[in-house]
Design a protein around this motif. Sequence first.
Motif, PDB file in Angstrom:
ATOM      1  N   ALA A  12      37.759  36.145  34.165  1.00  0.00           N
ATOM      2  CA  ALA A  12      38.767  35.382  33.422  1.00  0.00           C
ATOM      3  C   ALA A  12      38.160  34.667  32.220  1.00  0.00           C
ATOM      4  N   ILE A  13      37.134  33.830  32.452  1.00  0.00           N
ATOM      5  CA  ILE A  13      36.641  33.015  31.336  1.00  0.00           C
ATOM      6  C   ILE A  13      35.707  33.809  30.426  1.00  0.00           C
ATOM      7  N   ASP A  35      28.668  43.485  33.281  1.00  0.00           N
ATOM      8  CA  ASP A  35      29.291  42.863  34.447  1.00  0.00           C
ATOM      9  C   ASP A  35      28.698  43.605  35.635  1.00  0.00           C
ATOM     10  N   ILE A  36      28.702  42.941  36.827  1.00  0.00           N
ATOM     11  CA  ILE A  36      28.198  43.615  38.012  1.00  0.00           C
ATOM     12  C   ILE A  36      29.022  44.890  38.245  1.00  0.00           C
ATOM     13  N   THR A  72      28.943  34.196  32.268  1.00  0.00           N
ATOM     14  CA  THR A  72      30.249  33.831  32.820  1.00  0.00           C
ATOM     15  C   THR A  72      30.519  34.621  34.102  1.00  0.00           C
ATOM     16  N   SER A  73      29.441  34.928  34.807  1.00  0.00           N
ATOM     17  CA  SER A  73      29.589  35.530  36.137  1.00  0.00           C
ATOM     18  C   SER A  73      29.977  34.409  37.094  1.00  0.00           C
ATOM     19  N   TRP A  74      30.155  34.700  38.372  1.00  0.00           N
ATOM     20  CA  TRP A  74      30.502  33.598  39.285  1.00  0.00           C
ATOM     21  C   TRP A  74      29.261  32.751  39.559  1.00  0.00           C
ATOM     22  N   GLY A  75      29.506  31.489  39.965  1.00  0.00           N
ATOM     23  CA  GLY A  75      28.443  30.488  40.066  1.00  0.00           C
ATOM     24  C   GLY A  75      27.152  30.939  40.749  1.00  0.00           C
ATOM     25  N   ALA A  77      25.656  33.583  40.900  1.00  0.00           N
ATOM     26  CA  ALA A  77      24.851  34.555  40.132  1.00  0.00           C
ATOM     27  C   ALA A  77      24.200  33.925  38.901  1.00  0.00           C
ATOM     28  N   HIS A  78      24.546  32.677  38.571  1.00  0.00           N
ATOM     29  CA  HIS A  78      24.063  32.096  37.306  1.00  0.00           C
ATOM     30  C   HIS A  78      22.538  31.981  37.250  1.00  0.00           C
ATOM     31  N   LYS A  96      29.641  26.424  33.853  1.00  0.00           N
ATOM     32  CA  LYS A  96      29.325  25.547  34.972  1.00  0.00           C
ATOM     33  C   LYS A  96      29.584  26.277  36.276  1.00  0.00           C
ATOM     34  N   GLY A 123      28.383  24.861  30.283  1.00  0.00           N
ATOM     35  CA  GLY A 123      29.785  24.818  29.841  1.00  0.00           C
ATOM     36  C   GLY A 123      30.603  23.654  30.382  1.00  0.00           C
ATOM     37  N   MET A 125      32.691  21.549  29.231  1.00  0.00           N
ATOM     38  CA  MET A 125      33.375  21.446  27.935  1.00  0.00           C
ATOM     39  C   MET A 125      34.130  20.155  27.737  1.00  0.00           C
ATOM     40  N   HIS A 175      33.193  19.193  37.304  1.00  0.00           N
ATOM     41  CA  HIS A 175      33.588  18.713  35.978  1.00  0.00           C
ATOM     42  C   HIS A 175      33.599  17.177  35.953  1.00  0.00           C
ATOM     43  N   TYR A 279      36.878  24.282  24.554  1.00  0.00           N
ATOM     44  CA  TYR A 279      36.064  25.512  24.671  1.00  0.00           C
ATOM     45  C   TYR A 279      35.669  26.002  23.277  1.00  0.00           C
TER      46      TYR A 279
HETATM   47  P1  NAI Z   1      35.904  35.609  37.551  1.00  0.00           P
HETATM   48  O1  NAI Z   1      35.751  35.907  39.007  1.00  0.00           O
HETATM   49  O2  NAI Z   1      37.208  35.869  36.902  1.00  0.00           O
HETATM   50  O3  NAI Z   1      34.846  36.405  36.749  1.00  0.00           O
HETATM   51  C1  NAI Z   1      33.535  36.529  37.195  1.00  0.00           C
HETATM   52  C2  NAI Z   1      33.014  37.830  36.674  1.00  0.00           C
HETATM   53  O4  NAI Z   1      31.636  37.881  36.883  1.00  0.00           O
HETATM   54  C3  NAI Z   1      33.604  39.017  37.367  1.00  0.00           C
HETATM   55  O5  NAI Z   1      34.016  39.955  36.432  1.00  0.00           O
HETATM   56  C4  NAI Z   1      32.445  39.554  38.188  1.00  0.00           C
HETATM   57  O6  NAI Z   1      32.505  40.943  38.347  1.00  0.00           O
HETATM   58  C5  NAI Z   1      31.278  39.129  37.366  1.00  0.00           C
HETATM   59  N1  NAI Z   1      30.047  38.946  38.050  1.00  0.00           N
HETATM   60  C6  NAI Z   1      29.832  38.355  39.211  1.00  0.00           C
HETATM   61  N2  NAI Z   1      28.552  38.374  39.520  1.00  0.00           N
HETATM   62  C7  NAI Z   1      27.952  38.984  38.506  1.00  0.00           C
HETATM   63  C8  NAI Z   1      26.625  39.310  38.230  1.00  0.00           C
HETATM   64  N3  NAI Z   1      25.647  39.010  39.076  1.00  0.00           N
HETATM   65  N4  NAI Z   1      26.332  39.926  37.089  1.00  0.00           N
HETATM   66  C9  NAI Z   1      27.298  40.219  36.227  1.00  0.00           C
HETATM   67  N5  NAI Z   1      28.578  39.947  36.433  1.00  0.00           N
HETATM   68  C10 NAI Z   1      28.899  39.341  37.556  1.00  0.00           C
HETATM   69  O7  NAI Z   1      35.459  34.114  37.376  1.00  0.00           O
HETATM   70  P2  NAI Z   1      35.821  33.100  36.248  1.00  0.00           P
HETATM   71  O8  NAI Z   1      37.030  32.305  36.639  1.00  0.00           O
HETATM   72  O9  NAI Z   1      35.809  33.800  34.968  1.00  0.00           O
HETATM   73  O10 NAI Z   1      34.597  32.110  36.363  1.00  0.00           O
HETATM   74  C11 NAI Z   1      33.361  32.505  35.888  1.00  0.00           C
HETATM   75  C12 NAI Z   1      32.539  31.280  35.624  1.00  0.00           C
HETATM   76  O11 NAI Z   1      33.186  30.460  34.710  1.00  0.00           O
HETATM   77  C13 NAI Z   1      32.287  30.437  36.831  1.00  0.00           C
HETATM   78  O12 NAI Z   1      30.985  29.907  36.760  1.00  0.00           O
HETATM   79  C14 NAI Z   1      33.293  29.335  36.696  1.00  0.00           C
HETATM   80  O13 NAI Z   1      32.832  28.146  37.308  1.00  0.00           O
HETATM   81  C15 NAI Z   1      33.354  29.181  35.224  1.00  0.00           C
HETATM   82  N6  NAI Z   1      34.614  28.705  34.754  1.00  0.00           N
HETATM   83  C16 NAI Z   1      34.601  27.605  33.980  1.00  0.00           C
HETATM   84  C17 NAI Z   1      35.752  27.070  33.536  1.00  0.00           C
HETATM   85  C18 NAI Z   1      35.709  25.853  32.726  1.00  0.00           C
HETATM   86  O14 NAI Z   1      36.709  25.160  32.615  1.00  0.00           O
HETATM   87  N7  NAI Z   1      34.592  25.575  32.118  1.00  0.00           N
HETATM   88  C19 NAI Z   1      37.044  27.655  33.844  1.00  0.00           C
HETATM   89  C20 NAI Z   1      36.944  28.836  34.646  1.00  0.00           C
HETATM   90  C21 NAI Z   1      35.746  29.322  35.085  1.00  0.00           C
END
Ligand code: NAI
Length: 340
Positions: A12-13, A35-36, A72-75, A77-78, A96, A123, A125, A175, A279
């Motif tokens: 998403a993000i 992406d994974i 922007t992978s899930w937490g 994996a960061h 974040k 991030g 933000m 946050h 953002y």
């Molecule tokens: P999401 O689940 O929509 O996207 C995550 C993506 O990462 C997926 O496409 C997944 O396939 C990929 N992924 C997972 N592990 C991976 C890896 N090891 N290597 C490569 N790609 C990988 O999640 P979303 O909502 O986009 O969140 C992603 C990050 O953004 C999270 O850390 C979340 O906390 C953060 N986020 C921050 C926001 C903010 O307000 N700052 C708002 C939404 C999310």
Amino acid sequence: MTIRFGVIGTGAIGREHMRRITQKLLGGEIAAVTDIDLSAARKAVEELGIEARIYPEEELLADRSIDAVIITSWGPAHEASVLAAIAAGKYVFVEKPLATTIEGCERIVQAEEKIGRRMVQVGYMRRYDRGYQALKSVVACGELGSPLMVRCTHRNAAVDERYTTEMAVLDTLVHELDVTRWLVGDDYAEVQAVFPRRTKYAHEALQDPQIFLLRTQTGIVITAEVFVNCRYGYDIQCEIVCEEGTVSLPAEASVEFKHDALHKRAVPQDWKLRFADAYDAELQDFINQVERCNEPQGPSAWDGYLATLAAEACVRAQKSQGWESVTPGISQPKFIAGRV
Ligand code: NAI
Ligand code: NAD
Ligand code: ISE
């Protein structure tokens, strides 16, 4: 010079940030994406209609033409991606949380320390949101006296089945953990969690809502509500109570309706719209600094470490339902400015 970005994680993000860099911001281009699930990366590139290369993370990081990465992978994996990107000499914008464990954050702080300069921006933000910036300047000018209490509310309309009780802290409350210590200029000493009656809209394994109490080192008490199935929309509130008055986060600009004997106002449905300007501002600032070969100026790896440190104490407090202390195990690197 145009900064050539590689994006790791096109959920998403990740797609939102790709779109804003391509269509809204100045000085950056999306040159490579991974992406994974590589088919998700390909879809994101096709949807945006750009020419970016799509390849596995290792190849992306080895590509010398890439200046910086957006993680922007899930937490969970960061950490691995941030460490690999620092080792490859790339600037890093990571969503974040910086990492989901204290040890992971420590490894990142230490990797930057070895280089002796900042490479990472996290991030968080809200520090770029105009409402939060106005709140901070009111507190800092001292007109209202010292801050005594802070009341925060963080509500999401709904979450899916993958969202857990711990994620209320690691994904959502983080946050508030970052922005509140920045607002009042003080670090946390101890935290507690209190669980109210569960909403019928939470899935079986999720405690929702949750309330956290945080006490800072100078004794300010913060209450933070996390309620992620509130149904009606995305609602972020913050009020700071000082010795001689209070100050609150302004309501976001949204149309008002007067209709059928009612006076109504639209509520944003998610973070995308509510924090769109923040953002944009955080990424534009990151681009501007990297373009001048400066260190990133936004939330640092140290800030990310302190947010995860407090989050880990909140997770302990969820389990113990008692007060848990927040104690850093490493010291702040000298090259990171000595501000809270
Ligand atoms: P999401 O689940 O929509 O996207 C995550 C993506 O990462 C997926 O496409 C997944 O396939 C990929 N992924 C997972 N592990 C991976 C890896 N090891 N290597 C490569 N790609 C990988 O999640 P979303 O909502 O986009 O969140 C992603 C990050 O953004 C999270 O850390 C979340 O906390 C953060 N986020 C921050 C926001 C903010 O307000 N700052 C708002 C939404 C999310
Ligand atoms: P998402 O699940 O939509 O997207 C995550 C993507 O990462 C998925 O495409 C997934 O395939 C991919 N991915 C997962 N692990 C990967 C890996 N190891 N390597 C590469 N790709 C991997 O999640 P999201 O909502 O986009 O959230 C992503 C991050 O953004 C999270 O860290 C989240 O906390 C953060 N986030 C921040 C805000 C904010 O307000 N700042 C808002 C939403 C999300
Ligand atoms: C998401 O990852 C975010 O960061 C949003 O800002 C937050 O409101 C939401 O709860 C998280 O899942």
